[in-house]
Design a protein around this motif. Structure first.
Motif, short mmCIF file in Angstrom:
data_model
loop_
_atom_site.label_atom_id
_atom_site.label_comp_id
_atom_site.label_asym_id
_atom_site.label_seq_id
_atom_site.Cartn_x
_atom_site.Cartn_y
_atom_site.Cartn_z
N ARG A 1 -18.69 120.12 31.49
CA ARG A 1 -17.52 119.53 30.84
C ARG A 1 -17.52 119.86 29.34
NH1 ARG A 1 -15.75 119.60 35.13
NH2 ARG A 1 -15.24 117.83 36.50
N ASP B 1 -5.29 119.02 24.46
CA ASP B 1 -5.16 118.01 25.52
C ASP B 1 -6.18 118.28 26.64
OD1 ASP B 1 -3.13 116.78 24.20
OD2 ASP B 1 -1.53 117.86 25.28
N LEU B 2 -6.32 119.54 27.01
CA LEU B 2 -7.27 119.87 28.07
C LEU B 2 -8.71 119.62 27.60
CD1 LEU B 2 -7.66 120.96 30.92
CD2 LEU B 2 -7.71 123.29 29.97
N ARG C 1 -9.56 117.39 25.37
CA ARG C 1 -9.71 115.93 25.34
C ARG C 1 -10.01 115.39 26.75
NH1 ARG C 1 -5.35 115.22 23.07
NH2 ARG C 1 -6.10 115.28 20.90
N GLU C 2 -9.33 115.93 27.75
CA GLU C 2 -9.54 115.49 29.13
C GLU C 2 -10.95 115.86 29.61
OE1 GLU C 2 -7.55 116.16 33.59
OE2 GLU C 2 -6.60 117.00 31.79
N ALA C 3 -11.43 117.03 29.21
CA ALA C 3 -12.78 117.47 29.59
C ALA C 3 -13.82 116.56 28.93
CB ALA C 3 -12.99 118.92 29.17
N ALA D 1 -13.38 113.44 27.98
CA ALA D 1 -13.29 112.11 28.58
C ALA D 1 -14.09 112.06 29.89
CB ALA D 1 -11.83 111.74 28.85
N ASP D 2 -13.97 113.12 30.67
CA ASP D 2 -14.74 113.16 31.92
C ASP D 2 -16.22 113.35 31.64
OD1 ASP D 2 -14.51 113.25 34.93
OD2 ASP D 2 -15.62 115.11 34.59
#
Length: 226
Positions: free
Chosen positions: A71, A85-86, A88-90, A92-93
């Motif tokens: 990640r 955004d992508l 940030r999503e990575a 967060a996971d």
């Protein structure tokens, strides 16, 4: 006290009881050793299960660590591509995977500590059982010696009993009586001899003595001529 120590003490106590009671010690000691072997197999199965738990947590921990690293790498790639955004999503996971990894690390550490302890205790149990097997011949020899001593003691006590002593006394009296009867019979036999028989015996004895005297004289003569 661990289950391994309890199993060993129970087995050792049974062996000692077998020696104390002297109830077929060979069979009892062998039975105790068979039971201990069965217990070792059961405990080995339990340790194997715990080691499997340790291995599972180790595998899941490794997967979680790899996913955390993945990640983070994906977040870097997204940022390099200008996709915040992508990224940030990575990230967060990644945070979720880090939390999962930390929990798995705690579970793995506990499982490994337990498995290590059980392995050490199982090794100790196997060593102790091996020692008991090595002592088998010694224990049996001691039991047989004690059993023999017990029989000797029992026999010696029986020798001193009044009934045994009385039996020997009666036998002594009976043997003495037989001697007395034989002497009496000999005396009676001599009394019943006629005067002629007595003279014949005396004459025979005289002749025998004369022959012996002549034999002695010949020996002396032969020895003198040498």
């Amino acid at each position: 006290m661990s289950i391994f120590q309890r199993l060993f003490r129970i087995g050792k106590a049974n062996v000692n009881a077998a020696v104390d009671k002297l109830e077929d010690p060979v069979k009892i000691i062998d039975q105790v050793l068979r039971e201990l072997d069965e217990d070792v197999e059961k405990v080995t199965a339990a340790v194997t299960s715990q080691m499997a738990v340790e291995k599972r947590f180790e595998r899941e921990l490794k997967e979680a660590e790899e996913l955390v690293a993945k990640r983070e790498s994906q977040a870097r790639q997204a940022l390099a591509a200008g996709n915040d955004d992508l990224a940030r999503e990575a990230l967060a996971d990644k945070a979720k995977q880090v939390e999962k990894r930390d929990k798995l690390q705690e579970s793995y550490d506990r499982a490994k500590a337990t498995a290590d302890k059980l392995r050490d205790q199982l090794r100790d149990l196997k060593n102790r059982v091996t020692e008991m097997k090595d002592q088998r011949s010694t224990l049996i020899a001691q039991a047989e010696a004690a059993k023999a001593q017990q029989k000797i003691n029992s026999t010696m006590k029986g020798v001193g009993r009044n009934d045994v002593g009385a039996t020997f006394s009666r036998m002594e009296e009976k043997i003495q009586k037989m001697h007395d009867e034989a002497d009496a019979a000999f005396e009676l036999a001599n009394e019943d001899k006629s005067l002629d028989q007595k003279f014949e015996e005396q004459l025979k004895a005289t002749k025998d003595n004369a022959i012996e005297d002549e034999l002695a004289a010949l020996k002396a003569e032969l020895n003198g001529n040498k």
